[in-house]
Design an enzyme around this catalytic site. Structure first.
Site, PDB file in Angstrom:
ATOM      1  CG  ASP A 153      -2.081  -0.912   1.655  1.00  4.50           C
ATOM      2  OD1 ASP A 153      -2.701  -1.081  -0.277  1.00  4.50           O
ATOM      3  OD2 ASP A 153      -2.245  -1.408   2.119  1.00  4.50           O
ATOM      4  CG  ASP A 155       0.349   2.539   4.687  1.00  6.80           C
ATOM      5  OD1 ASP A 155      -0.841   1.991   4.450  1.00  6.80           O
ATOM      6  OD2 ASP A 155       1.638   2.416   4.903  1.00  6.80           O
TER       7      ASP A 155
END
Length: 232
Positions: A153, A155
């Site tokens: 991901d 973040d």
């Protein structure tokens, strides 16, 4: 004050103390030695609970006064994908300097090619908002090591200044989910944080959300958190 996800650089004495907590010949010792040699920062983490905290590298639980709880996250093993995570505690006097998490434009060089164009649009669209990067992308940008994987991901930390900015910013981030694997947190003035995806889903389903702070994880309400952004 050292907030969660802030970056902290240690003094030489600080690195020597941290290195002394790890057994020579172990992956932990090797990772700490490399961080010290490269003067890479550690990441501020939630404080250990005095009664239930796991032991640090020195084997002691809890967080004595005057110490900062930090973390060292090594890149995934290229074969096993195992992740070495070291919870550390360092006396505040050994913090040479610290900073907020990285700005969006500071991590562009570490992005995979396929993410760069939409990330650039996100950076432009979020100008004026306090949006920063932590996690795997930030560590890859800081160290040059390979943290990002296909399932990684991006973040992001979002610190809204008022309710209008909160609503606009979360909708902006949600608008890029089809192009970027975004994740992360909204940070409120008190330092309490909520996953911004959960915040958006809670709007439709429930008022209660999981709230993280520097000292705890608990359930709270969106109303209470939004009140922090309203005029007194």
């Amino acid at each position: 004050m050292h907030a969660r996800h802030d970056l902290a650089w240690l003094t030489r004495d600080g690195w020597q103390d941290v290195l002394a907590t790890a057994t020579q010949g172990t992956p932990a010792h090797a990772a700490i030695a490399r961080w010290a040699a490269c003067d890479w920062p550690l990441v501020v983490r939630r404080r250990d609970d005095a009664a239930q905290a796991p032991a640090s590298a020195s084997g002691h639980a809890g967080e004595p006064a005057g110490e900062i709880c930090l973390g060292l996250a090594a890149p995934p093993d290229p074969v096993s994908a195992a992740k070495l995570r070291l919870p550390l505690r360092v006396p505040a006097r050994h913090i040479a300097r610290h900073s907020a998490p990285m700005a969006l434009d500071a991590v562009v060089h570490a992005l995979p090619a396929g993410w760069r164009a939409p990330f650039a649009r996100l950076a432009t669209a979020s100008a004026g908002l306090d949006v920063r990067v932590f996690g795997s992308l930030a560590l890859q940008a800081l160290t040059g090591q390979a943290y990002l994987r296909d399932a990684s991901d991006i973040d992001l930390l979002f610190r809204p200044r008022d309710s209008l900015e909160l609503d606009a910013g979360t909708l902006l981030l949600a608008g890029f989910l089809d192009e970027l694997p975004l994740d992360g947190e909204i940070i409120f003035p008190s330092g309490q944080a909520v996953a911004w995806k959960e915040w958006l889903n809670a709007h439709a389903h429930t008022e209660r959300v999981l709230v993280k702070s520097h000292v705890s994880v608990k359930l709270g309400t969106r109303t209470e958190l939004r009140a922090e952004l309203e005029p007194a």
